[in-house]
Design a protein around this motif. Structure first.
Motif, PDB file in Angstrom:
ATOM      1  N   ILE A 173       2.762   4.812  12.957  1.00 35.15           N
ATOM      2  CA  ILE A 173       4.208   4.650  12.779  1.00 35.15           C
ATOM      3  C   ILE A 173       4.817   5.673  11.830  1.00 35.15           C
ATOM      4  CG2 ILE A 173       6.012   3.064  11.989  1.00 35.15           C
ATOM      5  CD1 ILE A 173       4.754   2.267  14.667  1.00 35.15           C
ATOM      6  N   ILE A 174       4.272   5.780  10.617  1.00 34.55           N
ATOM      7  CA  ILE A 174       4.871   6.667   9.622  1.00 34.55           C
ATOM      8  C   ILE A 174       3.802   7.157   8.654  1.00 34.55           C
ATOM      9  CG2 ILE A 174       5.517   4.742   8.089  1.00 34.55           C
ATOM     10  CD1 ILE A 174       8.041   6.376   7.332  1.00 34.55           C
ATOM     11  N   GLY A 175       3.885   8.449   8.305  1.00 33.32           N
ATOM     12  CA  GLY A 175       2.980   9.028   7.325  1.00 33.32           C
ATOM     13  C   GLY A 175       1.912   9.901   7.954  1.00 33.32           C
ATOM     14  N   ASN A 176       1.373  10.854   7.187  1.00 27.93           N
ATOM     15  CA  ASN A 176       0.298  11.707   7.705  1.00 27.93           C
ATOM     16  C   ASN A 176      -1.091  11.122   7.470  1.00 27.93           C
ATOM     17  OD1 ASN A 176       0.175  12.231   4.931  1.00 27.93           O
ATOM     18  ND2 ASN A 176       1.189  14.213   5.138  1.00 27.93           N
ATOM     19  N   VAL A 177      -1.228  10.313   6.417  1.00 28.57           N
ATOM     20  CA  VAL A 177      -2.450   9.546   6.182  1.00 28.57           C
ATOM     21  C   VAL A 177      -2.016   8.093   6.015  1.00 28.57           C
ATOM     22  CG1 VAL A 177      -4.417   9.161   4.666  1.00 28.57           C
ATOM     23  CG2 VAL A 177      -3.627  11.496   5.092  1.00 28.57           C
ATOM     24  N   VAL A 178      -2.621   7.194   6.795  1.00 27.51           N
ATOM     25  CA  VAL A 178      -2.165   5.802   6.826  1.00 27.51           C
ATOM     26  C   VAL A 178      -3.353   4.871   6.629  1.00 27.51           C
ATOM     27  CG1 VAL A 178      -0.966   4.028   8.162  1.00 27.51           C
ATOM     28  CG2 VAL A 178      -0.281   6.426   8.381  1.00 27.51           C
ATOM     29  N   ALA A 179      -3.173   3.891   5.747  1.00 27.28           N
ATOM     30  CA  ALA A 179      -4.207   2.885   5.507  1.00 27.28           C
ATOM     31  C   ALA A 179      -3.768   1.554   6.099  1.00 27.28           C
ATOM     32  CB  ALA A 179      -4.471   2.740   4.008  1.00 27.28           C
ATOM     33  N   ILE A 186      -5.660   0.882  -2.616  1.00 28.59           N
ATOM     34  CA  ILE A 186      -4.356   1.390  -2.184  1.00 28.59           C
ATOM     35  C   ILE A 186      -3.281   0.346  -2.437  1.00 28.59           C
ATOM     36  CG2 ILE A 186      -3.022   2.235  -0.213  1.00 28.59           C
ATOM     37  CD1 ILE A 186      -5.637   3.329   0.917  1.00 28.59           C
ATOM     38  N   LYS A 187      -2.308   0.730  -3.224  1.00 33.54           N
ATOM     39  CA  LYS A 187      -1.227  -0.174  -3.602  1.00 33.54           C
ATOM     40  C   LYS A 187      -0.465  -0.640  -2.368  1.00 33.54           C
ATOM     41  CE  LYS A 187       2.847  -0.384  -6.640  1.00 33.54           C
ATOM     42  NZ  LYS A 187       3.752   0.396  -7.535  1.00 33.54           N
ATOM     43  N   ASN A 188      -0.134  -1.915  -2.346  1.00 29.73           N
ATOM     44  CA  ASN A 188       0.641  -2.544  -1.272  1.00 29.73           C
ATOM     45  C   ASN A 188      -0.067  -2.538   0.080  1.00 29.73           C
ATOM     46  OD1 ASN A 188       2.809  -3.124  -3.007  1.00 29.73           O
ATOM     47  ND2 ASN A 188       3.714  -1.105  -2.659  1.00 29.73           N
ATOM     48  N   SER A 189      -1.377  -2.281   0.087  1.00 28.69           N
ATOM     49  CA  SER A 189      -2.110  -2.326   1.350  1.00 28.69           C
ATOM     50  C   SER A 189      -2.073  -3.739   1.922  1.00 28.69           C
ATOM     51  CB  SER A 189      -3.556  -1.868   1.150  1.00 28.69           C
ATOM     52  OG  SER A 189      -4.215  -2.681   0.198  1.00 28.69           O
ATOM     53  N   SER A 190      -2.127  -3.821   3.239  1.00 25.80           N
ATOM     54  CA  SER A 190      -1.938  -5.112   3.902  1.00 25.80           C
ATOM     55  C   SER A 190      -2.750  -5.188   5.186  1.00 25.80           C
ATOM     56  CB  SER A 190      -0.454  -5.313   4.237  1.00 25.80           C
ATOM     57  OG  SER A 190      -0.255  -6.476   5.015  1.00 25.80           O
ATOM     58  N   ASP A 191      -3.195  -6.400   5.516  1.00 28.74           N
ATOM     59  CA  ASP A 191      -3.820  -6.630   6.821  1.00 28.74           C
ATOM     60  C   ASP A 191      -2.788  -6.650   7.940  1.00 28.74           C
ATOM     61  OD1 ASP A 191      -6.363  -6.875   5.718  1.00 28.74           O
ATOM     62  OD2 ASP A 191      -6.295  -9.072   5.640  1.00 28.74           O
ATOM     63  N   LEU A 192      -1.504  -6.810   7.583  1.00 31.43           N
ATOM     64  CA  LEU A 192      -0.455  -7.043   8.568  1.00 31.43           C
ATOM     65  C   LEU A 192       0.151  -5.770   9.134  1.00 31.43           C
ATOM     66  CD1 LEU A 192       1.460  -9.989   6.837  1.00 31.43           C
ATOM     67  CD2 LEU A 192      -0.376 -10.106   8.545  1.00 31.43           C
ATOM     68  N   VAL A 195       0.178   1.209   5.807  1.00 31.25           N
ATOM     69  CA  VAL A 195       0.985   1.755   4.718  1.00 31.25           C
ATOM     70  C   VAL A 195       0.672   3.240   4.566  1.00 31.25           C
ATOM     71  CG1 VAL A 195       1.172  -0.436   3.506  1.00 31.25           C
ATOM     72  CG2 VAL A 195      -0.702   1.104   2.935  1.00 31.25           C
ATOM     73  N   GLU A 196       1.705   3.982   4.294  1.00 27.88           N
ATOM     74  CA  GLU A 196       1.559   5.429   4.127  1.00 27.88           C
ATOM     75  C   GLU A 196       0.844   5.744   2.822  1.00 27.88           C
ATOM     76  OE1 GLU A 196       4.415   9.433   4.160  1.00 27.88           O
ATOM     77  OE2 GLU A 196       5.304   7.424   4.167  1.00 27.88           O
ATOM     78  N   PHE A 197      -0.166   6.593   2.916  1.00 28.08           N
ATOM     79  CA  PHE A 197      -0.826   7.113   1.721  1.00 28.08           C
ATOM     80  C   PHE A 197      -0.442   8.577   1.619  1.00 28.08           C
ATOM     81  CE2 PHE A 197      -4.409   9.264  -0.386  1.00 28.08           C
ATOM     82  CZ  PHE A 197      -4.395   8.577  -1.580  1.00 28.08           C
ATOM     83  N   GLY A 198       0.530   8.873   0.780  1.00 29.54           N
ATOM     84  CA  GLY A 198       1.147  10.193   0.803  1.00 29.54           C
ATOM     85  C   GLY A 198       0.605  11.199  -0.187  1.00 29.54           C
ATOM     86  N   GLU A 255      -7.111  12.994  -2.793  1.00 22.00           N
ATOM     87  CA  GLU A 255      -6.255  13.352  -3.925  1.00 22.00           C
ATOM     88  C   GLU A 255      -6.750  14.604  -4.644  1.00 22.00           C
ATOM     89  OE1 GLU A 255      -4.456   8.991  -5.264  1.00 22.00           O
ATOM     90  OE2 GLU A 255      -6.349   9.682  -6.137  1.00 22.00           O
ATOM     91  N   THR A 256      -8.069  14.768  -4.735  1.00 16.83           N
ATOM     92  CA  THR A 256      -8.630  15.898  -5.501  1.00 16.83           C
ATOM     93  C   THR A 256      -8.870  17.130  -4.647  1.00 16.83           C
ATOM     94  OG1 THR A 256     -10.891  15.092  -5.163  1.00 16.83           O
ATOM     95  CG2 THR A 256      -9.724  14.338  -7.143  1.00 16.83           C
ATOM     96  N   GLY A 257      -8.865  16.956  -3.316  1.00 15.65           N
ATOM     97  CA  GLY A 257      -9.055  18.100  -2.430  1.00 15.65           C
ATOM     98  C   GLY A 257     -10.498  18.493  -2.218  1.00 15.65           C
ATOM     99  N   ASN A 258     -11.428  17.575  -2.450  1.00 16.88           N
ATOM    100  CA  ASN A 258     -12.858  17.874  -2.278  1.00 16.88           C
ATOM    101  C   ASN A 258     -13.223  17.802  -0.802  1.00 16.88           C
ATOM    102  OD1 ASN A 258     -15.707  17.863  -2.229  1.00 16.88           O
ATOM    103  ND2 ASN A 258     -15.790  16.992  -4.293  1.00 16.88           N
TER     104      ASN A 258
END
Length: 361
Positions: A173-179, A186-192, A195-198, A255-258
């Motif tokens: 739906i939205i975002g380039n990386v999605v959880a 991941i904050k606000n992650s949901s089974d429902l 969520v975008e991980f930006g 986040e670190t680019g490894n």
């Protein structure tokens, strides 16, 4: 954070007619979702995280007209402009699932016209992009009859609805990386909903995904059956715990680019997915001999040239080749020279990380 009851709509207006058009992409999981909770409606047994794709997408247009009799669902379904009767039961079931949250569905007749930018018989799962595109159109209708809904609510509910059609669709739906899936990392992650991980490092921006079409036939075991076989799987609990741990690890790597450790984790996740299939009862194998040939070729090329390139797999035989944009020319030459021969009819699709659904109106 939304609960499912937040998505039950009430106090909305009505309209006579309207048309909408959205595209929604496919996605490729990095940490895999495999298994659903028994007492849930498309609730994942473990969290997952994916790259959104850019070019492999479904384009769906919907025309709605108000109708007098409001006691059933009414829709026509076209695929690439032609009636597609065998798709209709899936849409009927989708409408039935989402009706408690979208009570206006029986107020309208829907003419749904959909097409894919990739061949339907390519072996690339179209359910994620297809259900996501329909969900976006439905939310455009909802926005028309209740204009005050927020942008955040719009996309969260679209992901929620898409999930009820196809679990992984909620990540398109939205975002380039999605959880997707509740987890501590991941904050606000949901089974429902997804969520975008930006917060991804520049090393992963414009990441490439070349999809090698090893086998374009129908899988002998569907993903739905495969998910259900996790209920009594001897290694299920260990796998679910591993997925939670790998979500925490991959978030740090993104986040670190490894890139080096990212590649190891992604390949391990792909092989773990298929190992769960091979150790279920009944057991099954979706990889093909050419899948293994490609994997070994990638490992040798990476070791010989130190080129940052890796593979991942979905629940099938096709191979997704992942690599940074700055080695694109080198990797594509390698694919041409050494991997095309393992693809059915020499076919592959070049894609890259994208941003989700797009409003085409």
């Amino acid at each position: 954070m939304y609960s499912d009851s937040d998505f039950i709509l009430s106090n909305y207006n009505s309209i006579e007619t309207a048309s909408f058009s959205w595209s929604a992409p496919s996605n490729i999981a990095l940490v895999k979702y495999w298994g659903k909770k028994e007492n849930g409606d498309q609730i994942p047994a473990n969290p997952s995280i994916s790259f959104t794709l850019k070019n492999c997408k479904t384009i769906t247009s919907v025309v709605i007209t108000s109708k007098v009799e409001k006691d059933n669902f009414s829709f026509d379904l076209l695929f690439e402009g032609q009636p597609k009767e065998d798709f209709k039961p899936k849409i009927q079931k989708f409408f039935e699932r989402i009706y408690p949250y979208c009570p206006y569905l029986k107020d309208y007749h829907f003419t749904i016209d959909t097409q894919n930018t990739f061949p339907h018989s390519s072996g690339i799962a179209s359910s994620a992009s297809g259900m996501a595109a329909i969900a976006m159109n439905i939310m455009s209708l909802e926005k028309s009859i209740k204009p005050e809904i927020s942008n955040d609510y719009f996309y969260a509910k679209a992901s929620f609805l898409a999930r009820l059609g196809s679990g992984s669709a909620c990540r398109s739906i939205i975002g380039n990386v999605v959880a997707w899936g509740k987890n501590e990392t991941i904050k606000n992650s949901s089974d429902l909903f997804g969520v975008e991980f930006g917060n991804i490092h520049s090393n992963f921006q414009n990441f490439q995904d070349t999809i090698l079409l090893v086998d374009k036939g129908e899988k002998q075991v569907s993903s739905t059956v495969g998910h259900n076989l996790m209920h009594n799987h001897p290694f299920a609990e260990q796998r679910f715990e591993q997925a939670h741990n790998n979500i925490a690890k991959i978030v740090t790597l993104l986040e670190t680019g490894n890139v080096t450790e990212f590649m190891s984790l992604v390949e391990s996740e792909a092989l773990t997915l298929h190992s769960m299939m091979m150790t279920s009862m009944p057991y099954f194998i979706l990889m093909k001999p050419n899948t293994l040939e490609i994997i070994n070729k990638i490992w040798k090329f990476r070791n010989d040239t130190q080129t940052p390139v890796c593979f991942t797999l979905d629940a099938g035989a096709n191979v997704h080749v992942l690599y940074p944009e700055n080695v694109k020319e080198k990797v594509l030459q390698f694919i041409q020279d050494e991997l095309v021969g393992f693809c059915q009819n020499g076919q592959y699709i070049c894609d890259e990380i994208g941003n989700g659904a797009q409003d085409l109106k």
